[in-house]
Scaffold this active site. Sequence first.
Site, PDB file in Angstrom:
ATOM      1  N   HIS A   1      92.480  50.525  52.407  1.00 25.38           N
ATOM      2  CA  HIS A   1      91.925  49.398  53.347  1.00 25.38           C
ATOM      3  C   HIS A   1      92.785  50.122  54.770  1.00 25.38           C
ATOM      4  O   HIS A   1      94.025  50.183  54.650  1.00 25.38           O
ATOM      5  CB  HIS A   1      92.273  47.970  53.311  1.00 25.38           C
ATOM      6  CG  HIS A   1      92.062  47.321  54.224  1.00 25.38           C
ATOM      7  ND1 HIS A   1      90.830  46.817  54.993  1.00 25.38           N
ATOM      8  CD2 HIS A   1      92.803  46.767  55.430  1.00 25.38           C
ATOM      9  CE1 HIS A   1      90.868  46.291  55.926  1.00 25.38           C
ATOM     10  NE2 HIS A   1      92.207  46.123  56.430  1.00 25.38           N
TER      11      HIS A   1
ATOM     12  N   ARG B   1      89.971  58.719  51.055  1.00 29.51           N
ATOM     13  CA  ARG B   1      88.866  58.282  50.298  1.00 29.51           C
ATOM     14  C   ARG B   1      87.869  59.572  49.486  1.00 29.51           C
ATOM     15  O   ARG B   1      87.743  59.152  48.328  1.00 29.51           O
ATOM     16  CB  ARG B   1      88.095  57.507  51.152  1.00 29.51           C
ATOM     17  CG  ARG B   1      88.656  55.929  51.468  1.00 29.51           C
ATOM     18  CD  ARG B   1      87.841  54.972  52.458  1.00 29.51           C
ATOM     19  NE  ARG B   1      88.375  53.627  52.245  1.00 29.51           N
ATOM     20  CZ  ARG B   1      88.067  53.120  53.659  1.00 29.51           C
ATOM     21  NH1 ARG B   1      87.356  53.598  54.458  1.00 29.51           N
ATOM     22  NH2 ARG B   1      88.392  51.741  53.372  1.00 29.51           N
TER      23      ARG B   1
ATOM     24  N   ARG C   1      91.891  55.457  60.544  1.00 33.87           N
ATOM     25  CA  ARG C   1      90.553  55.593  60.236  1.00 33.87           C
ATOM     26  C   ARG C   1      89.908  56.738  59.897  1.00 33.87           C
ATOM     27  O   ARG C   1      89.211  57.126  58.989  1.00 33.87           O
ATOM     28  CB  ARG C   1      89.537  54.501  60.647  1.00 33.87           C
ATOM     29  CG  ARG C   1      90.020  52.979  60.787  1.00 33.87           C
ATOM     30  CD  ARG C   1      89.299  52.036  61.647  1.00 33.87           C
ATOM     31  NE  ARG C   1      87.998  51.700  61.253  1.00 33.87           N
ATOM     32  CZ  ARG C   1      87.544  50.913  60.247  1.00 33.87           C
ATOM     33  NH1 ARG C   1      88.283  50.452  59.596  1.00 33.87           N
ATOM     34  NH2 ARG C   1      86.004  50.926  59.927  1.00 33.87           N
TER      35      ARG C   1
ATOM     36  N   GLU D   1      96.261  41.201  60.173  1.00 30.10           N
ATOM     37  CA  GLU D   1      96.374  41.564  58.820  1.00 30.10           C
ATOM     38  C   GLU D   1      97.936  41.915  58.381  1.00 30.10           C
ATOM     39  O   GLU D   1      98.456  41.617  57.315  1.00 30.10           O
ATOM     40  CB  GLU D   1      95.615  42.917  58.361  1.00 30.10           C
ATOM     41  CG  GLU D   1      94.091  42.424  58.615  1.00 30.10           C
ATOM     42  CD  GLU D   1      92.924  43.580  58.587  1.00 30.10           C
ATOM     43  OE1 GLU D   1      91.973  43.260  58.513  1.00 30.10           O
ATOM     44  OE2 GLU D   1      93.536  44.781  58.497  1.00 30.10           O
TER      45      GLU D   1
ATOM     46  N   TYR E   1      90.189  38.695  53.091  1.00 38.96           N
ATOM     47  CA  TYR E   1      88.783  39.064  53.389  1.00 38.96           C
ATOM     48  C   TYR E   1      87.552  38.146  53.731  1.00 38.96           C
ATOM     49  O   TYR E   1      86.325  38.285  53.748  1.00 38.96           O
ATOM     50  CB  TYR E   1      88.152  40.057  52.326  1.00 38.96           C
ATOM     51  CG  TYR E   1      88.625  41.387  51.917  1.00 38.96           C
ATOM     52  CD1 TYR E   1      88.321  42.232  52.969  1.00 38.96           C
ATOM     53  CD2 TYR E   1      89.517  41.681  50.923  1.00 38.96           C
ATOM     54  CE1 TYR E   1      88.790  43.430  52.695  1.00 38.96           C
ATOM     55  CE2 TYR E   1      89.934  42.904  50.815  1.00 38.96           C
ATOM     56  CZ  TYR E   1      89.664  43.986  51.732  1.00 38.96           C
ATOM     57  OH  TYR E   1      90.325  45.017  51.524  1.00 38.96           O
TER      58      TYR E   1
ATOM     59  N   PHE F   1      78.539  41.552  48.656  1.00 34.27           N
ATOM     60  CA  PHE F   1      79.757  41.965  47.896  1.00 34.27           C
ATOM     61  C   PHE F   1      81.094  41.083  47.968  1.00 34.27           C
ATOM     62  O   PHE F   1      82.097  41.390  47.218  1.00 34.27           O
ATOM     63  CB  PHE F   1      79.915  43.272  48.274  1.00 34.27           C
ATOM     64  CG  PHE F   1      80.303  43.526  49.663  1.00 34.27           C
ATOM     65  CD1 PHE F   1      81.591  43.328  50.322  1.00 34.27           C
ATOM     66  CD2 PHE F   1      79.449  43.865  50.716  1.00 34.27           C
ATOM     67  CE1 PHE F   1      81.957  43.591  51.335  1.00 34.27           C
ATOM     68  CE2 PHE F   1      79.468  44.091  51.997  1.00 34.27           C
ATOM     69  CZ  PHE F   1      81.114  43.741  52.536  1.00 34.27           C
TER      70      PHE F   1
ATOM     71  N   LYS G   1      94.540  50.351  47.338  1.00 34.83           N
ATOM     72  CA  LYS G   1      94.106  49.068  46.626  1.00 34.83           C
ATOM     73  C   LYS G   1      94.371  49.278  45.216  1.00 34.83           C
ATOM     74  O   LYS G   1      94.834  50.313  44.446  1.00 34.83           O
ATOM     75  CB  LYS G   1      92.705  49.380  46.848  1.00 34.83           C
ATOM     76  CG  LYS G   1      92.142  48.722  48.331  1.00 34.83           C
ATOM     77  CD  LYS G   1      90.898  48.902  48.658  1.00 34.83           C
ATOM     78  CE  LYS G   1      90.242  48.352  50.215  1.00 34.83           C
ATOM     79  NZ  LYS G   1      89.071  48.342  49.990  1.00 34.83           N
TER      80      LYS G   1
ATOM     81  N   THR H   1      83.776  54.169  54.668  1.00 37.90           N
ATOM     82  CA  THR H   1      84.214  53.248  53.672  1.00 37.90           C
ATOM     83  C   THR H   1      83.568  53.725  52.112  1.00 37.90           C
ATOM     84  O   THR H   1      84.091  53.531  51.079  1.00 37.90           O
ATOM     85  CB  THR H   1      83.557  51.935  53.931  1.00 37.90           C
ATOM     86  OG1 THR H   1      83.936  51.338  55.423  1.00 37.90           O
ATOM     87  CG2 THR H   1      83.684  50.725  52.996  1.00 37.90           C
TER      88      THR H   1
ATOM     89  N   ASN I   1      87.450  51.686  46.757  1.00 36.70           N
ATOM     90  CA  ASN I   1      87.673  52.714  47.590  1.00 36.70           C
ATOM     91  C   ASN I   1      89.010  53.153  48.249  1.00 36.70           C
ATOM     92  O   ASN I   1      89.336  53.701  49.328  1.00 36.70           O
ATOM     93  CB  ASN I   1      86.966  52.394  48.814  1.00 36.70           C
ATOM     94  CG  ASN I   1      87.103  51.444  49.751  1.00 36.70           C
ATOM     95  OD1 ASN I   1      87.934  50.487  49.386  1.00 36.70           O
ATOM     96  ND2 ASN I   1      86.598  51.094  50.786  1.00 36.70           N
TER      97      ASN I   1
HETATM   98  P1  CMP Z   1      87.667  47.667  53.564  1.00 39.74           P
HETATM   99  O1  CMP Z   1      87.865  48.633  54.250  1.00 39.74           O
HETATM  100  O2  CMP Z   1      88.913  46.871  52.494  1.00 39.74           O
HETATM  101  O3  CMP Z   1      86.933  46.392  54.069  1.00 39.74           O
HETATM  102  C1  CMP Z   1      86.200  45.582  53.256  1.00 39.74           C
HETATM  103  C2  CMP Z   1      85.755  46.104  52.155  1.00 39.74           C
HETATM  104  O4  CMP Z   1      84.537  45.553  51.290  1.00 39.74           O
HETATM  105  C3  CMP Z   1      85.574  47.524  52.151  1.00 39.74           C
HETATM  106  O5  CMP Z   1      86.608  48.300  52.265  1.00 39.74           O
HETATM  107  C4  CMP Z   1      85.082  47.818  50.726  1.00 39.74           C
HETATM  108  O6  CMP Z   1      85.993  48.082  49.903  1.00 39.74           O
HETATM  109  C5  CMP Z   1      84.178  46.664  50.400  1.00 39.74           C
HETATM  110  N1  CMP Z   1      82.851  46.823  50.462  1.00 39.74           N
HETATM  111  C6  CMP Z   1      81.978  46.953  51.754  1.00 39.74           C
HETATM  112  N2  CMP Z   1      80.610  47.277  51.564  1.00 39.74           N
HETATM  113  C7  CMP Z   1      80.785  47.088  50.204  1.00 39.74           C
HETATM  114  C8  CMP Z   1      79.475  47.226  49.128  1.00 39.74           C
HETATM  115  N3  CMP Z   1      78.379  47.571  49.701  1.00 39.74           N
HETATM  116  N4  CMP Z   1      79.738  46.767  47.776  1.00 39.74           N
HETATM  117  C9  CMP Z   1      81.077  46.600  47.554  1.00 39.74           C
HETATM  118  N5  CMP Z   1      82.098  46.487  48.454  1.00 39.74           N
HETATM  119  C10 CMP Z   1      81.757  46.576  49.392  1.00 39.74           C
END
Ligand code: CMP
Length: 138
Positions: free
Chosen positions: A116, A103, A86, A127, A50, A58, A10, A92, A113
């Site tokens: 992905h 992470r 994962r 994807e 997304y 969010f 990211k 996450t 984070n």
């Molecule tokens: P990702 O695995 O890319 O899939 C969805 C993304 O949404 C996740 O990683 C986070 O970066 C983002 N995400 C999930 N929960 C939150 C949150 N509470 N606030 C902001 N971003 C979020």
Amino acid sequence: MSNRTFTMIKPDAFAAGHIGSILKHIEAAGFKIIAMKAIRLSAEKAGEFYAVHKERPFYGELVEFMSSGPIVAAILEKENAVADFRTLIGATNPAQAADGTIRKLYAKSVGENAVHGSDSDENAAIEGSFFFSAFERI
Ligand code: CMP
């Protein structure tokens, strides 16, 4: 069980210069890179990717962040790819990620984070096809 998953490194990790280090973790864990590109998503494309999170609070923040700078997108191959990747990246929210995970090492927050990873074989295929044509994969 499929042997492919999809990842994005990211904008936070790209801007911090962590691409090489993160790819090293990925290869050391036994994943092979089947397709890879550096690209900057428009807000429209990030929103499309997304779209499953459209109703989440969010979503706006996520789209803004994911279009804020370049990313690296890649298709990875390994036995049990989705689940093993994962595990490699961790939770996450980096505050909850296990020691040694990508992470834990490189992510700043739940929003920024670092990486992905697809959450299912079905989404890995969707994807991967979002970013790569058949011609662009090994
Ligand atoms: P990702 O695995 O890319 O899939 C969805 C993304 O949404 C996740 O990683 C986070 O970066 C983002 N995400 C999930 N929960 C939150 C949150 N509470 N606030 C902001 N971003 C979020």
